[in-house]
Write a protein that holds these residues in place. Structure first.
Motif, short mmCIF file in Angstrom:
data_model
loop_
_atom_site.label_atom_id
_atom_site.label_comp_id
_atom_site.label_asym_id
_atom_site.label_seq_id
_atom_site.Cartn_x
_atom_site.Cartn_y
_atom_site.Cartn_z
N SER A 132 -5.07 6.89 -4.41
CA SER A 132 -3.96 6.92 -4.59
C SER A 132 -3.16 8.63 -4.57
O SER A 132 -3.84 9.70 -4.81
CB SER A 132 -3.16 6.00 -5.10
N SER A 144 0.71 -1.13 0.21
CA SER A 144 -0.11 -0.08 0.43
C SER A 144 0.99 0.97 0.14
O SER A 144 0.54 2.17 -0.54
CB SER A 144 -0.96 -0.11 1.29
N LYS A 145 2.22 0.99 0.35
CA LYS A 145 2.82 2.07 -0.37
C LYS A 145 4.47 2.03 -0.71
O LYS A 145 5.28 1.17 -0.07
CB LYS A 145 2.81 2.81 1.63
N GLU A 154 0.91 6.39 -1.43
CA GLU A 154 0.49 5.69 -0.44
C GLU A 154 -1.23 5.81 -1.38
O GLU A 154 -1.40 6.67 -1.61
CB GLU A 154 0.39 6.87 1.01
N SER A 155 -1.71 4.68 -1.60
CA SER A 155 -2.91 4.08 -1.15
C SER A 155 -3.86 4.12 -0.18
O SER A 155 -3.34 2.97 0.49
CB SER A 155 -3.19 2.61 -2.49
#
Length: 622
Positions: free
Chosen positions: A393, A358-359, A383-384
């Motif tokens: 995002s 996620s990042k 970052e999502s």
């Protein structure tokens, strides 16, 4: 002032756009040079609604003599026919000469016909438009122009009755949907267009796009895309843009533009425009626009909104500056990852795109447009996150290339300082050891002459001090220019030694001879020893004139040099005996340290030595 030229393929016309050109650049009063006969049909030319300019080719088209200018142009520049005719175009209007010369020459030489559209802007607002045709006839060049000033007074509103000829026109009167046609560069606008842009018709509306002229700067690239698409091929283009009307009302409009040829081969552009402000939640009303606007002047920091979404992404201008591509050229896809140098970073970025992580927050190297010779170092953070039921995002891209270069330079500079400190201690220690050895030798040899020992030691200390001073100021141990050292050494020797006779020093050194400190240190000491020996023994007759000690150092090849040092004194009667004295022993020791080869050479008078030595030795500190 700025001038742009573009060939409009579909219309087969050259468009010349002139921005912010002062009037003085178009017309410069100049004396008449050529007699011109009375122009035929001058009264007719002055009264037709177009401008006709006539030019006579001069020196096979090198320049053109003005025979007449049209009345519109004369009025524009507040001059008369008498002020213009009989002058060279290059002198009366250098700007127009530079713009038009190639066109005029082509028409003159090939008898072709050229179509040109002149578009004049002031502060990016259209002020005048001219459609011109250039042709050759009766041994003359004719330029026929149709001029329109866009700053003329507005038409008054027409009574509503004139628009109500049928139901469709009445509906158009109240509609926020309009259309236009562009045929041969001339526009025809429906009433719905005027409803959208909040103003009545004006006389100049036939000659420029009254809607696109109102587009806000942030959406100008969309207009450029529309023109580019519809100009170069028969095509259709659909876009949404924002305009600011003259009464400062922001509107969002949907534009569909079509280009096609009619049955006679004439290019026609048709535009359909719909005001969708009330029904479309455009990004202008979203906080994201305020965010992007805050980054618009940054070239090193880019805001990435939805970077993982191929269709809805929005990046600030810094991103396109960093990848060195225009907004229109960029195709957002994973292909950009091919330009990342670090393979492990590419793997993590792919995992981010696939939702496996996620990042990402790291420093990567980017080959700009795939070019490994144009690299940039960037900090990337993406970052999502989930908002309601959707994945979004957000990211930042920072160009830190210059900062990294400065950091590397600082590290190298600190390392170099440490090397210098080590080198200084190493040199001082070695040189003190050498001087101590010489002192012990001379104490045994000249124990009854302490003054001579001190004098010799002073000379050596001075030479080494001079070497240390110059070298450490330059902080360069590998490229020491020998010439200035020897000249200073000559001066110091004269000042220090109690010369029994007046001796002249002559020194010659190749200008491009650079030596390392490992070479120059023993070399200077060898020269000191041979110089002191010559001063002591070569000139017993103090009254002899023209006493000289000559040094000549030349470069033999890239790795070798030669020193010839000689005097014009009494010479050596017994070379075998002299070779065993202390001075010669010291010279032999220093020559061995230098890795050179020294020999006594025959000369008609005096004494001469030849020293062959390397110009480079391995550096002691790595």
């Amino acid at each position: 002032m700025r001038i742009e030229k573009e060939h409009m393929d579909l219309e087969n016309i050259d468009e010349i756009r002139i921005y912010n050109a002062p009037k003085k650049d178009f017309y410069i009063p100049t004396p008449q040079e050529f007699d011109i006969d009375e122009i035929l049909m001058s009264n007719l030319i002055d009264n037709i609604p177009v401008d006709i300019h006539t030019f006579i080719p001069y020196e096979n088209g090198k320049d053109f003599i003005i025979e007449s200018l049209g009345s519109f142009t004369l009025k524009k520049y507040n001059c008369t026919q008498e002020d213009a005719k009989g002058r060279l175009l290059s002198k009366l209007s250098p700007l127009f000469f530079d713009i038009l010369h190639d066109y005029l020459l082509d028409v003159y030489e090939n008898h072709t016909v050229k179509m040109i559209r002149f578009v004049y802007y002031k502060k990016n607002k259209l002020t005048k438009l001219s459609n011109a045709k250039i042709l050759f006839d009766m041994d003359r060049i004719f330029i026929i122009t149709n001029n329109v000033d866009t700053g003329v007074s507005k038409w008054e509103y027409i009574d509503d009755d004139t628009f109500d000829e049928d139901k469709s026109s009445m509906m158009e009167n109240f509609s926020q949907t309009g259309s236009y046609y562009n045929i041969n560069g001339k526009y025809t606008w429906s009433q719905g267009i005027y409803n959208i842009i909040n103003r009545p018709k004006e006389e100049s509306d036939d000659f420029y796009n009254i809607v696109f002229d109102l587009v806000i700067p942030d959406d100008q690239h969309i207009v450029d895309k529309i023109f580019d698409t519809t100009n170069k091929e028969t095509a259709q283009c659909n876009e949404i843009i924002r305009i600011m009307t003259r009464d400062e009302v922001m509107k969002i409009i949907e534009v569909s533009v079509y280009s096609y040829f009619d049955e006679s081969g004439l290019i026609i552009r048709q535009g359909l425009i719909n005001d969708i402000t009330q029904h479309y939640h455009y990004e202008a009303s979203k906080p994201v626009d305020f965010l992007l606007d805050g980054f618009k002047n940054s070239k090193k920091l880019a805001l990435l909104i939805e970077p993982l979404n191929k269709k809805q992404y929005k990046f600030s201008k810094g991103f396109y500056y960093l990848i060195e591509k225009d907004y229109e050229e960029y195709d957002h896809s994973r292909k950009i990852l091919d330009n990342v140098v670090e393979k492990d970073a590419i793997e993590r970025l792919n995992k981010l795109c696939d939702g496996e992580i996620s990042k990402i927050d790291e420093t990567i190297t980017l080959n700009v447009d795939g070019n490994p010779y144009n690299q940039k170092v960037v900090d990337l953070y993406i970052e999502s996150f989930r908002y309601k039921n959707d994945i979004h995002s957000l990211g930042f891209l920072t160009d830190i290339t210059e900062e990294m270069e400065k950091q590397h330079q600082l590290i190298e500079s600190n390392e170099q300082r440490l090397i210098l400190i080590k080198e200084i201690h190493h040199r001082v220690k070695n040189n003190l050891q050498i001087l101590n050895s010489f002192l012990n030798l001379e104490k045994r040899t000249y124990k009854n002459d302490p003054k001579l020992i001190i004098e010799h030691m002073q000379t050596r200390l001075t030479s080494l001090a001079l070497l240390h001073e110059k070298t450490y100021k330059s902080q360069d141990f590998k490229n020491i220019n020998l010439n200035e050292y020897l000249l200073d050494q000559d001066s110091q020797t004269k000042d220090l030694m109690d010369l029994p006779v007046e001796v002249e020093f002559e020194t010659y050194v190749d200008e491009d001879l650079n030596l390392t400190i490992e070479v120059i240190t023993p070399l200077l000491l060898i020269i000191d020893e041979l110089t002191m020996n010559a001063i002591k023994h070569a000139f017993p007759d103090k009254s002899a004139p023209n006493k000289k000690i000559i040094k000549n150092i030349t470069k033999l090849d890239d790795n070798t040099a030669m020193l010839i040092i000689k005097d014009n004194g009494v010479g050596i009667k017994n070379p075998k005996k002299i070779s065993k004295n202390l001075g010669c022993e010291i010279v032999k020791s220093l020559t061995k340290q230098l890795g050179g080869n020294i020999s006594l050479i025959e000369t008609e008078n005096g004494t001469a030595y030849r020293l062959i030595f390397p110009t480079k030795m391995e550096h002691t500190i790595n």
